[in-house]
Design a protein around this motif. Sequence first.
Motif, PDB file in Angstrom:
ATOM      1  N   LYS A 184       0.754  -0.957   0.026  1.00  0.00           N
ATOM      2  CA  LYS A 184      -0.039  -0.290   0.098  1.00  0.00           C
ATOM      3  C   LYS A 184       0.671   1.205  -0.070  1.00  0.00           C
ATOM      4  N   PHE A 185       1.144   1.089   1.095  1.00  0.00           N
ATOM      5  CA  PHE A 185       2.771   2.175   1.097  1.00  0.00           C
ATOM      6  C   PHE A 185       3.259   2.590  -0.484  1.00  0.00           C
ATOM      7  N   ALA A 186       4.003   1.910  -1.159  1.00  0.00           N
ATOM      8  CA  ALA A 186       4.897   1.274  -2.567  1.00  0.00           C
ATOM      9  C   ALA A 186       3.846   1.825  -3.727  1.00  0.00           C
ATOM     10  N   TYR A 187       2.041   2.024  -3.896  1.00  0.00           N
ATOM     11  CA  TYR A 187       0.950   1.964  -4.689  1.00  0.00           C
ATOM     12  C   TYR A 187       1.261   3.343  -4.713  1.00  0.00           C
ATOM     13  N   LEU A 188       0.442   3.874  -3.146  1.00  0.00           N
ATOM     14  CA  LEU A 188       0.347   5.668  -2.386  1.00  0.00           C
ATOM     15  C   LEU A 188       1.543   6.290  -2.875  1.00  0.00           C
ATOM     16  N   GLY A 189       2.967   5.578  -3.001  1.00  0.00           N
ATOM     17  CA  GLY A 189       4.134   6.794  -3.062  1.00  0.00           C
ATOM     18  C   GLY A 189       4.373   7.242  -4.904  1.00  0.00           C
ATOM     19  N   LYS A 190       3.692   5.687  -5.684  1.00  0.00           N
ATOM     20  CA  LYS A 190       3.940   6.049  -6.929  1.00  0.00           C
ATOM     21  C   LYS A 190       2.747   6.690  -7.366  1.00  0.00           C
ATOM     22  N   LEU A 191       1.362   6.827  -7.233  1.00  0.00           N
ATOM     23  CA  LEU A 191       0.683   7.781  -6.620  1.00  0.00           C
ATOM     24  C   LEU A 191       0.923   9.594  -6.918  1.00  0.00           C
ATOM     25  N   GLY A 192       1.848   9.425  -5.599  1.00  0.00           N
ATOM     26  CA  GLY A 192       1.888  10.496  -4.887  1.00  0.00           C
ATOM     27  C   GLY A 192       1.225  11.251  -3.890  1.00  0.00           C
ATOM     28  N   MET A 193       1.027  10.740  -3.488  1.00  0.00           N
ATOM     29  CA  MET A 193      -0.665  10.437  -2.644  1.00  0.00           C
ATOM     30  C   MET A 193       0.267  11.027  -1.542  1.00  0.00           C
ATOM     31  N   PRO A 194      -0.574  12.293  -0.426  1.00  0.00           N
ATOM     32  CA  PRO A 194      -0.129  12.052   0.908  1.00  0.00           C
ATOM     33  C   PRO A 194      -0.211  11.224   1.420  1.00  0.00           C
ATOM     34  N   PHE A 195       1.037  10.723   2.121  1.00  0.00           N
ATOM     35  CA  PHE A 195       0.545  10.073   3.251  1.00  0.00           C
ATOM     36  C   PHE A 195       1.681  10.414   4.734  1.00  0.00           C
ATOM     37  N   LEU A 196       1.077  10.278   5.694  1.00  0.00           N
ATOM     38  CA  LEU A 196       1.896  11.733   6.526  1.00  0.00           C
ATOM     39  C   LEU A 196       1.543  10.441   8.503  1.00  0.00           C
ATOM     40  N   VAL A 197       2.663  11.033   9.316  1.00  0.00           N
ATOM     41  CA  VAL A 197       2.656  10.380   9.996  1.00  0.00           C
ATOM     42  C   VAL A 197       3.264  11.242  11.722  1.00  0.00           C
ATOM     43  N   ALA A 198       2.484  10.923  12.522  1.00  0.00           N
ATOM     44  CA  ALA A 198       3.025  12.094  13.633  1.00  0.00           C
ATOM     45  C   ALA A 198       3.521  11.116  14.660  1.00  0.00           C
ATOM     46  N   VAL A 199       4.294  11.414  14.679  1.00  0.00           N
ATOM     47  CA  VAL A 199       5.506  11.373  15.718  1.00  0.00           C
ATOM     48  C   VAL A 199       5.756  12.327  17.424  1.00  0.00           C
TER      49      VAL A 199
END
Length: 192
Positions: free
Chosen positions: A69-84
């Motif tokens: 899922k991470f690779a797929y969303l990255g390929k599409l340029g979709m935002p994927f954020l984490v709060a740390v």
Amino acid sequence: MLEEEYQKRRVLPRHLRKPPPPPAEFSFTIRDAAPRDLPDIREIYNYYVINSVVTFDEDAMTLREWRAKFAYLGKLGMPFLVAVSPSDQVLGYALVSPWKQKRAYRYTVENSIYIRPAATGKGLGNALLADLIDRSKQAGLKEILAVIADKGAEGSLRLHEKFGFTEIGRMGRVGYKFDRWLGTVMLQKSLK
């Protein structure tokens, strides 16, 4: 000493007791998700799979599924954020994914926000959603949808409404989890 000789210790009055230390201030930063975050993301998500109806998934997601899922969303340029946390522990995450696979839907996404249970109620959802909306605009996306369970996810409904999402429909009895039928509420926000 005999049991009869034990005397109850005196407790100091509240005003004479040393005050407890103040709780540590809750702080976090938001950044792009990285592959090293995926085990924590999986743990957070799977908690909700097992313990709640905020997701209709009934099977825990594997690390392999999260990597895909991470690779797929990255390929599409979709935002994927984490709060740390300051120690870099993942406290929550937010992402958008394509609403449908047909090309005509390419500017419409569905969001997902999940917070580690110990970090809920501290403004993290607000911060993640605000950042997710901004980054979605920067990515050229036009519409964000939220599909939320009609029972057991009232906090999520309030959060989205606070950010200008409006209800566009409901579906009743479309999911079955924990031996009960559940519906969904669909909300939409235009990013124009």
